[in-house]
Design a protein around this motif. Sequence first.
Motif, short mmCIF file in Angstrom:
data_model
loop_
_atom_site.label_atom_id
_atom_site.label_comp_id
_atom_site.label_asym_id
_atom_site.label_seq_id
_atom_site.Cartn_x
_atom_site.Cartn_y
_atom_site.Cartn_z
N CYS A 114 1.12 -1.08 0.31
CA CYS A 114 0.28 0.14 -0.44
C CYS A 114 0.70 1.13 -0.15
O CYS A 114 0.69 1.77 -0.46
N PHE A 115 1.84 0.82 1.06
CA PHE A 115 2.90 2.35 0.95
C PHE A 115 3.19 2.33 -0.47
O PHE A 115 3.85 3.56 -0.73
N VAL A 116 3.69 1.88 -1.01
CA VAL A 116 4.26 1.48 -2.24
C VAL A 116 3.43 2.28 -3.21
O VAL A 116 4.44 2.85 -4.08
N ARG A 117 2.10 2.09 -3.23
CA ARG A 117 1.61 2.47 -4.18
C ARG A 117 1.02 3.94 -3.88
O ARG A 117 0.68 4.34 -5.04
N TYR A 118 1.83 4.43 -2.81
CA TYR A 118 1.59 5.84 -2.48
C TYR A 118 3.00 6.40 -3.11
O TYR A 118 2.85 8.05 -2.41
N GLY A 119 3.81 5.63 -3.62
CA GLY A 119 5.31 6.60 -3.79
C GLY A 119 6.10 6.47 -2.77
O GLY A 119 7.20 6.88 -2.83
N TYR A 120 6.35 5.75 -1.81
CA TYR A 120 7.63 4.96 -0.99
C TYR A 120 7.97 3.89 -1.44
O TYR A 120 8.16 3.40 -1.39
N GLU A 121 9.37 4.65 -1.67
CA GLU A 121 11.02 3.48 -1.48
C GLU A 121 11.03 2.42 -0.62
O GLU A 121 11.28 3.18 0.64
N LEU A 122 10.45 1.58 -0.57
CA LEU A 122 11.01 0.36 1.06
C LEU A 122 12.55 0.33 0.81
O LEU A 122 13.37 -0.24 -0.55
N SER A 123 13.24 0.34 1.82
CA SER A 123 14.39 -0.05 2.90
C SER A 123 14.58 -1.63 2.09
O SER A 123 14.13 -1.99 2.25
N ARG A 124 15.88 -2.04 1.48
CA ARG A 124 16.38 -2.85 1.49
C ARG A 124 17.00 -3.66 2.61
O ARG A 124 17.66 -2.91 3.45
N ASN A 125 17.04 -4.67 2.88
CA ASN A 125 17.59 -5.42 4.43
C ASN A 125 19.18 -4.97 3.59
O ASN A 125 19.03 -5.67 2.90
N GLU A 126 19.62 -5.63 5.31
CA GLU A 126 21.59 -5.23 4.76
C GLU A 126 22.07 -5.81 6.36
O GLU A 126 22.98 -6.14 6.27
N TYR A 127 21.41 -6.63 6.68
CA TYR A 127 21.98 -7.38 8.14
C TYR A 127 21.45 -8.64 7.97
O TYR A 127 20.30 -9.13 6.91
N ARG A 128 22.38 -9.41 8.21
CA ARG A 128 22.28 -10.26 8.38
C ARG A 128 22.08 -10.88 10.49
O ARG A 128 20.76 -11.58 10.18
N ASP A 129 21.89 -9.71 10.94
CA ASP A 129 21.14 -10.24 12.59
C ASP A 129 19.82 -10.41 12.41
O ASP A 129 19.59 -9.56 11.81
N VAL A 130 19.32 -11.35 13.27
CA VAL A 130 18.03 -11.08 13.46
C VAL A 130 17.50 -9.79 14.12
O VAL A 130 16.05 -9.21 14.56
N THR A 131 18.48 -9.68 15.75
CA THR A 131 17.35 -8.84 16.80
C THR A 131 18.54 -8.26 17.07
O THR A 131 19.58 -7.84 17.03
N PHE A 132 17.82 -6.65 16.85
CA PHE A 132 18.87 -5.65 17.86
C PHE A 132 18.19 -4.63 19.08
O PHE A 132 17.57 -4.64 19.48
N GLU A 133 19.22 -4.03 19.18
CA GLU A 133 18.84 -2.84 20.43
C GLU A 133 18.68 -1.18 19.29
O GLU A 133 19.43 -1.18 18.75
N ALA A 134 17.60 -0.82 19.55
CA ALA A 134 17.51 0.26 18.73
C ALA A 134 17.25 1.91 19.93
O ALA A 134 16.37 1.79 20.63
N ASN A 135 17.58 3.19 19.29
CA ASN A 135 17.03 4.32 19.50
C ASN A 135 16.47 5.18 18.60
O ASN A 135 15.93 4.76 17.83
N VAL A 136 15.37 4.50 19.52
CA VAL A 136 13.63 5.00 18.74
C VAL A 136 13.96 6.61 18.62
O VAL A 136 13.09 7.68 20.28
N GLU A 137 13.04 7.22 17.49
CA GLU A 137 12.87 9.07 17.66
C GLU A 137 11.36 8.86 17.04
O GLU A 137 11.77 8.17 16.07
N ILE A 138 10.25 8.94 17.76
CA ILE A 138 8.69 9.40 17.20
C ILE A 138 8.53 10.46 17.12
O ILE A 138 8.97 11.08 17.26
N ASP A 139 7.96 10.95 15.65
CA ASP A 139 8.21 12.37 14.83
C ASP A 139 5.94 12.58 15.06
O ASP A 139 5.81 11.78 13.91
N LYS A 140 5.68 13.18 15.53
CA LYS A 140 3.90 13.22 15.73
C LYS A 140 4.07 14.47 15.54
O LYS A 140 4.38 15.78 16.77
N PHE A 141 2.12 14.39 15.18
CA PHE A 141 1.55 15.67 16.39
C PHE A 141 0.61 14.57 17.64
O PHE A 141 -0.07 13.62 17.60
N PHE A 142 0.56 15.39 18.74
CA PHE A 142 0.17 15.04 20.42
C PHE A 142 -0.84 15.44 20.45
O PHE A 142 -1.30 17.11 20.74
#
Length: 234
Positions: A114-142
């Motif tokens: 659905c996102f592709v139909r709206y013009g978004y390009e999906l990121s290709r996977n570049e990882y072999r690992d399956v589990t990660f720790e990530a710092n997350v930043e959410i950008d939104k209106f509250f």
Amino acid sequence: MDNLELHGNLFKRESLNRVVEDIVPDTLVFEVINPFYGYYGDKSKANTPLYFYIMFTKNYPLSCVEHTIEMMKVAQLINLDAVKVVLNISGKEHYGIRLRGVEGHGKILELQECFVRYGYELSRNEYRDVTFEANVEIDKFFELSEVSDNMFFDNTENNHAYFILPSFLKWKEFERLDRQAHLNWEGLNFDSALCALRFNGVYRSAIRIYRKSLTPEFVDEIKRSYERKLMFMQ
């Protein structure tokens, strides 16, 4: 109660699994392993909300993301919460959408297409690992309701409350404050995250609290605990 719509960001650290099945082949999708860990702990996934991240090749503007989500809802292509997100994994940033309320993995492929139909390009996977720790930043209106001075409840996300801190915090400062505030806490468990909310053109630090059946009295008790610890940090 005053109702407010504020732009802001939410920051947290999360454990992620890379989704490898039922997605567009070789694309990058993550699932949160233990959402709201401070509240749910290691409870079964059956008891916790489902959160997924669909990653894109570029950092699309918030206005573009918000418009796309609204158009998809109008067209009844999507009926869940979706917000812009940036993941930092080992110093590398990935841009995408956080989806809440997805009914299992089987829906992700349909949403990606659905996102592709709206013009978004999906990121290709570049990882072999399956589990990660990530710092997350959410950008939104509250969308918030002010229940008392510097305390707000979320109008769109159940069980979410916020209180404003007297000083602006960076991530490392929040981590230290958060540890101190939880150290000798003897009340009911809760999950916390750092926010930056924009009031009249100025961003102020806030703490997001998650717990089922929140009350203003409980949030105020937590607020006072953080404020006491912050005084000793300065």
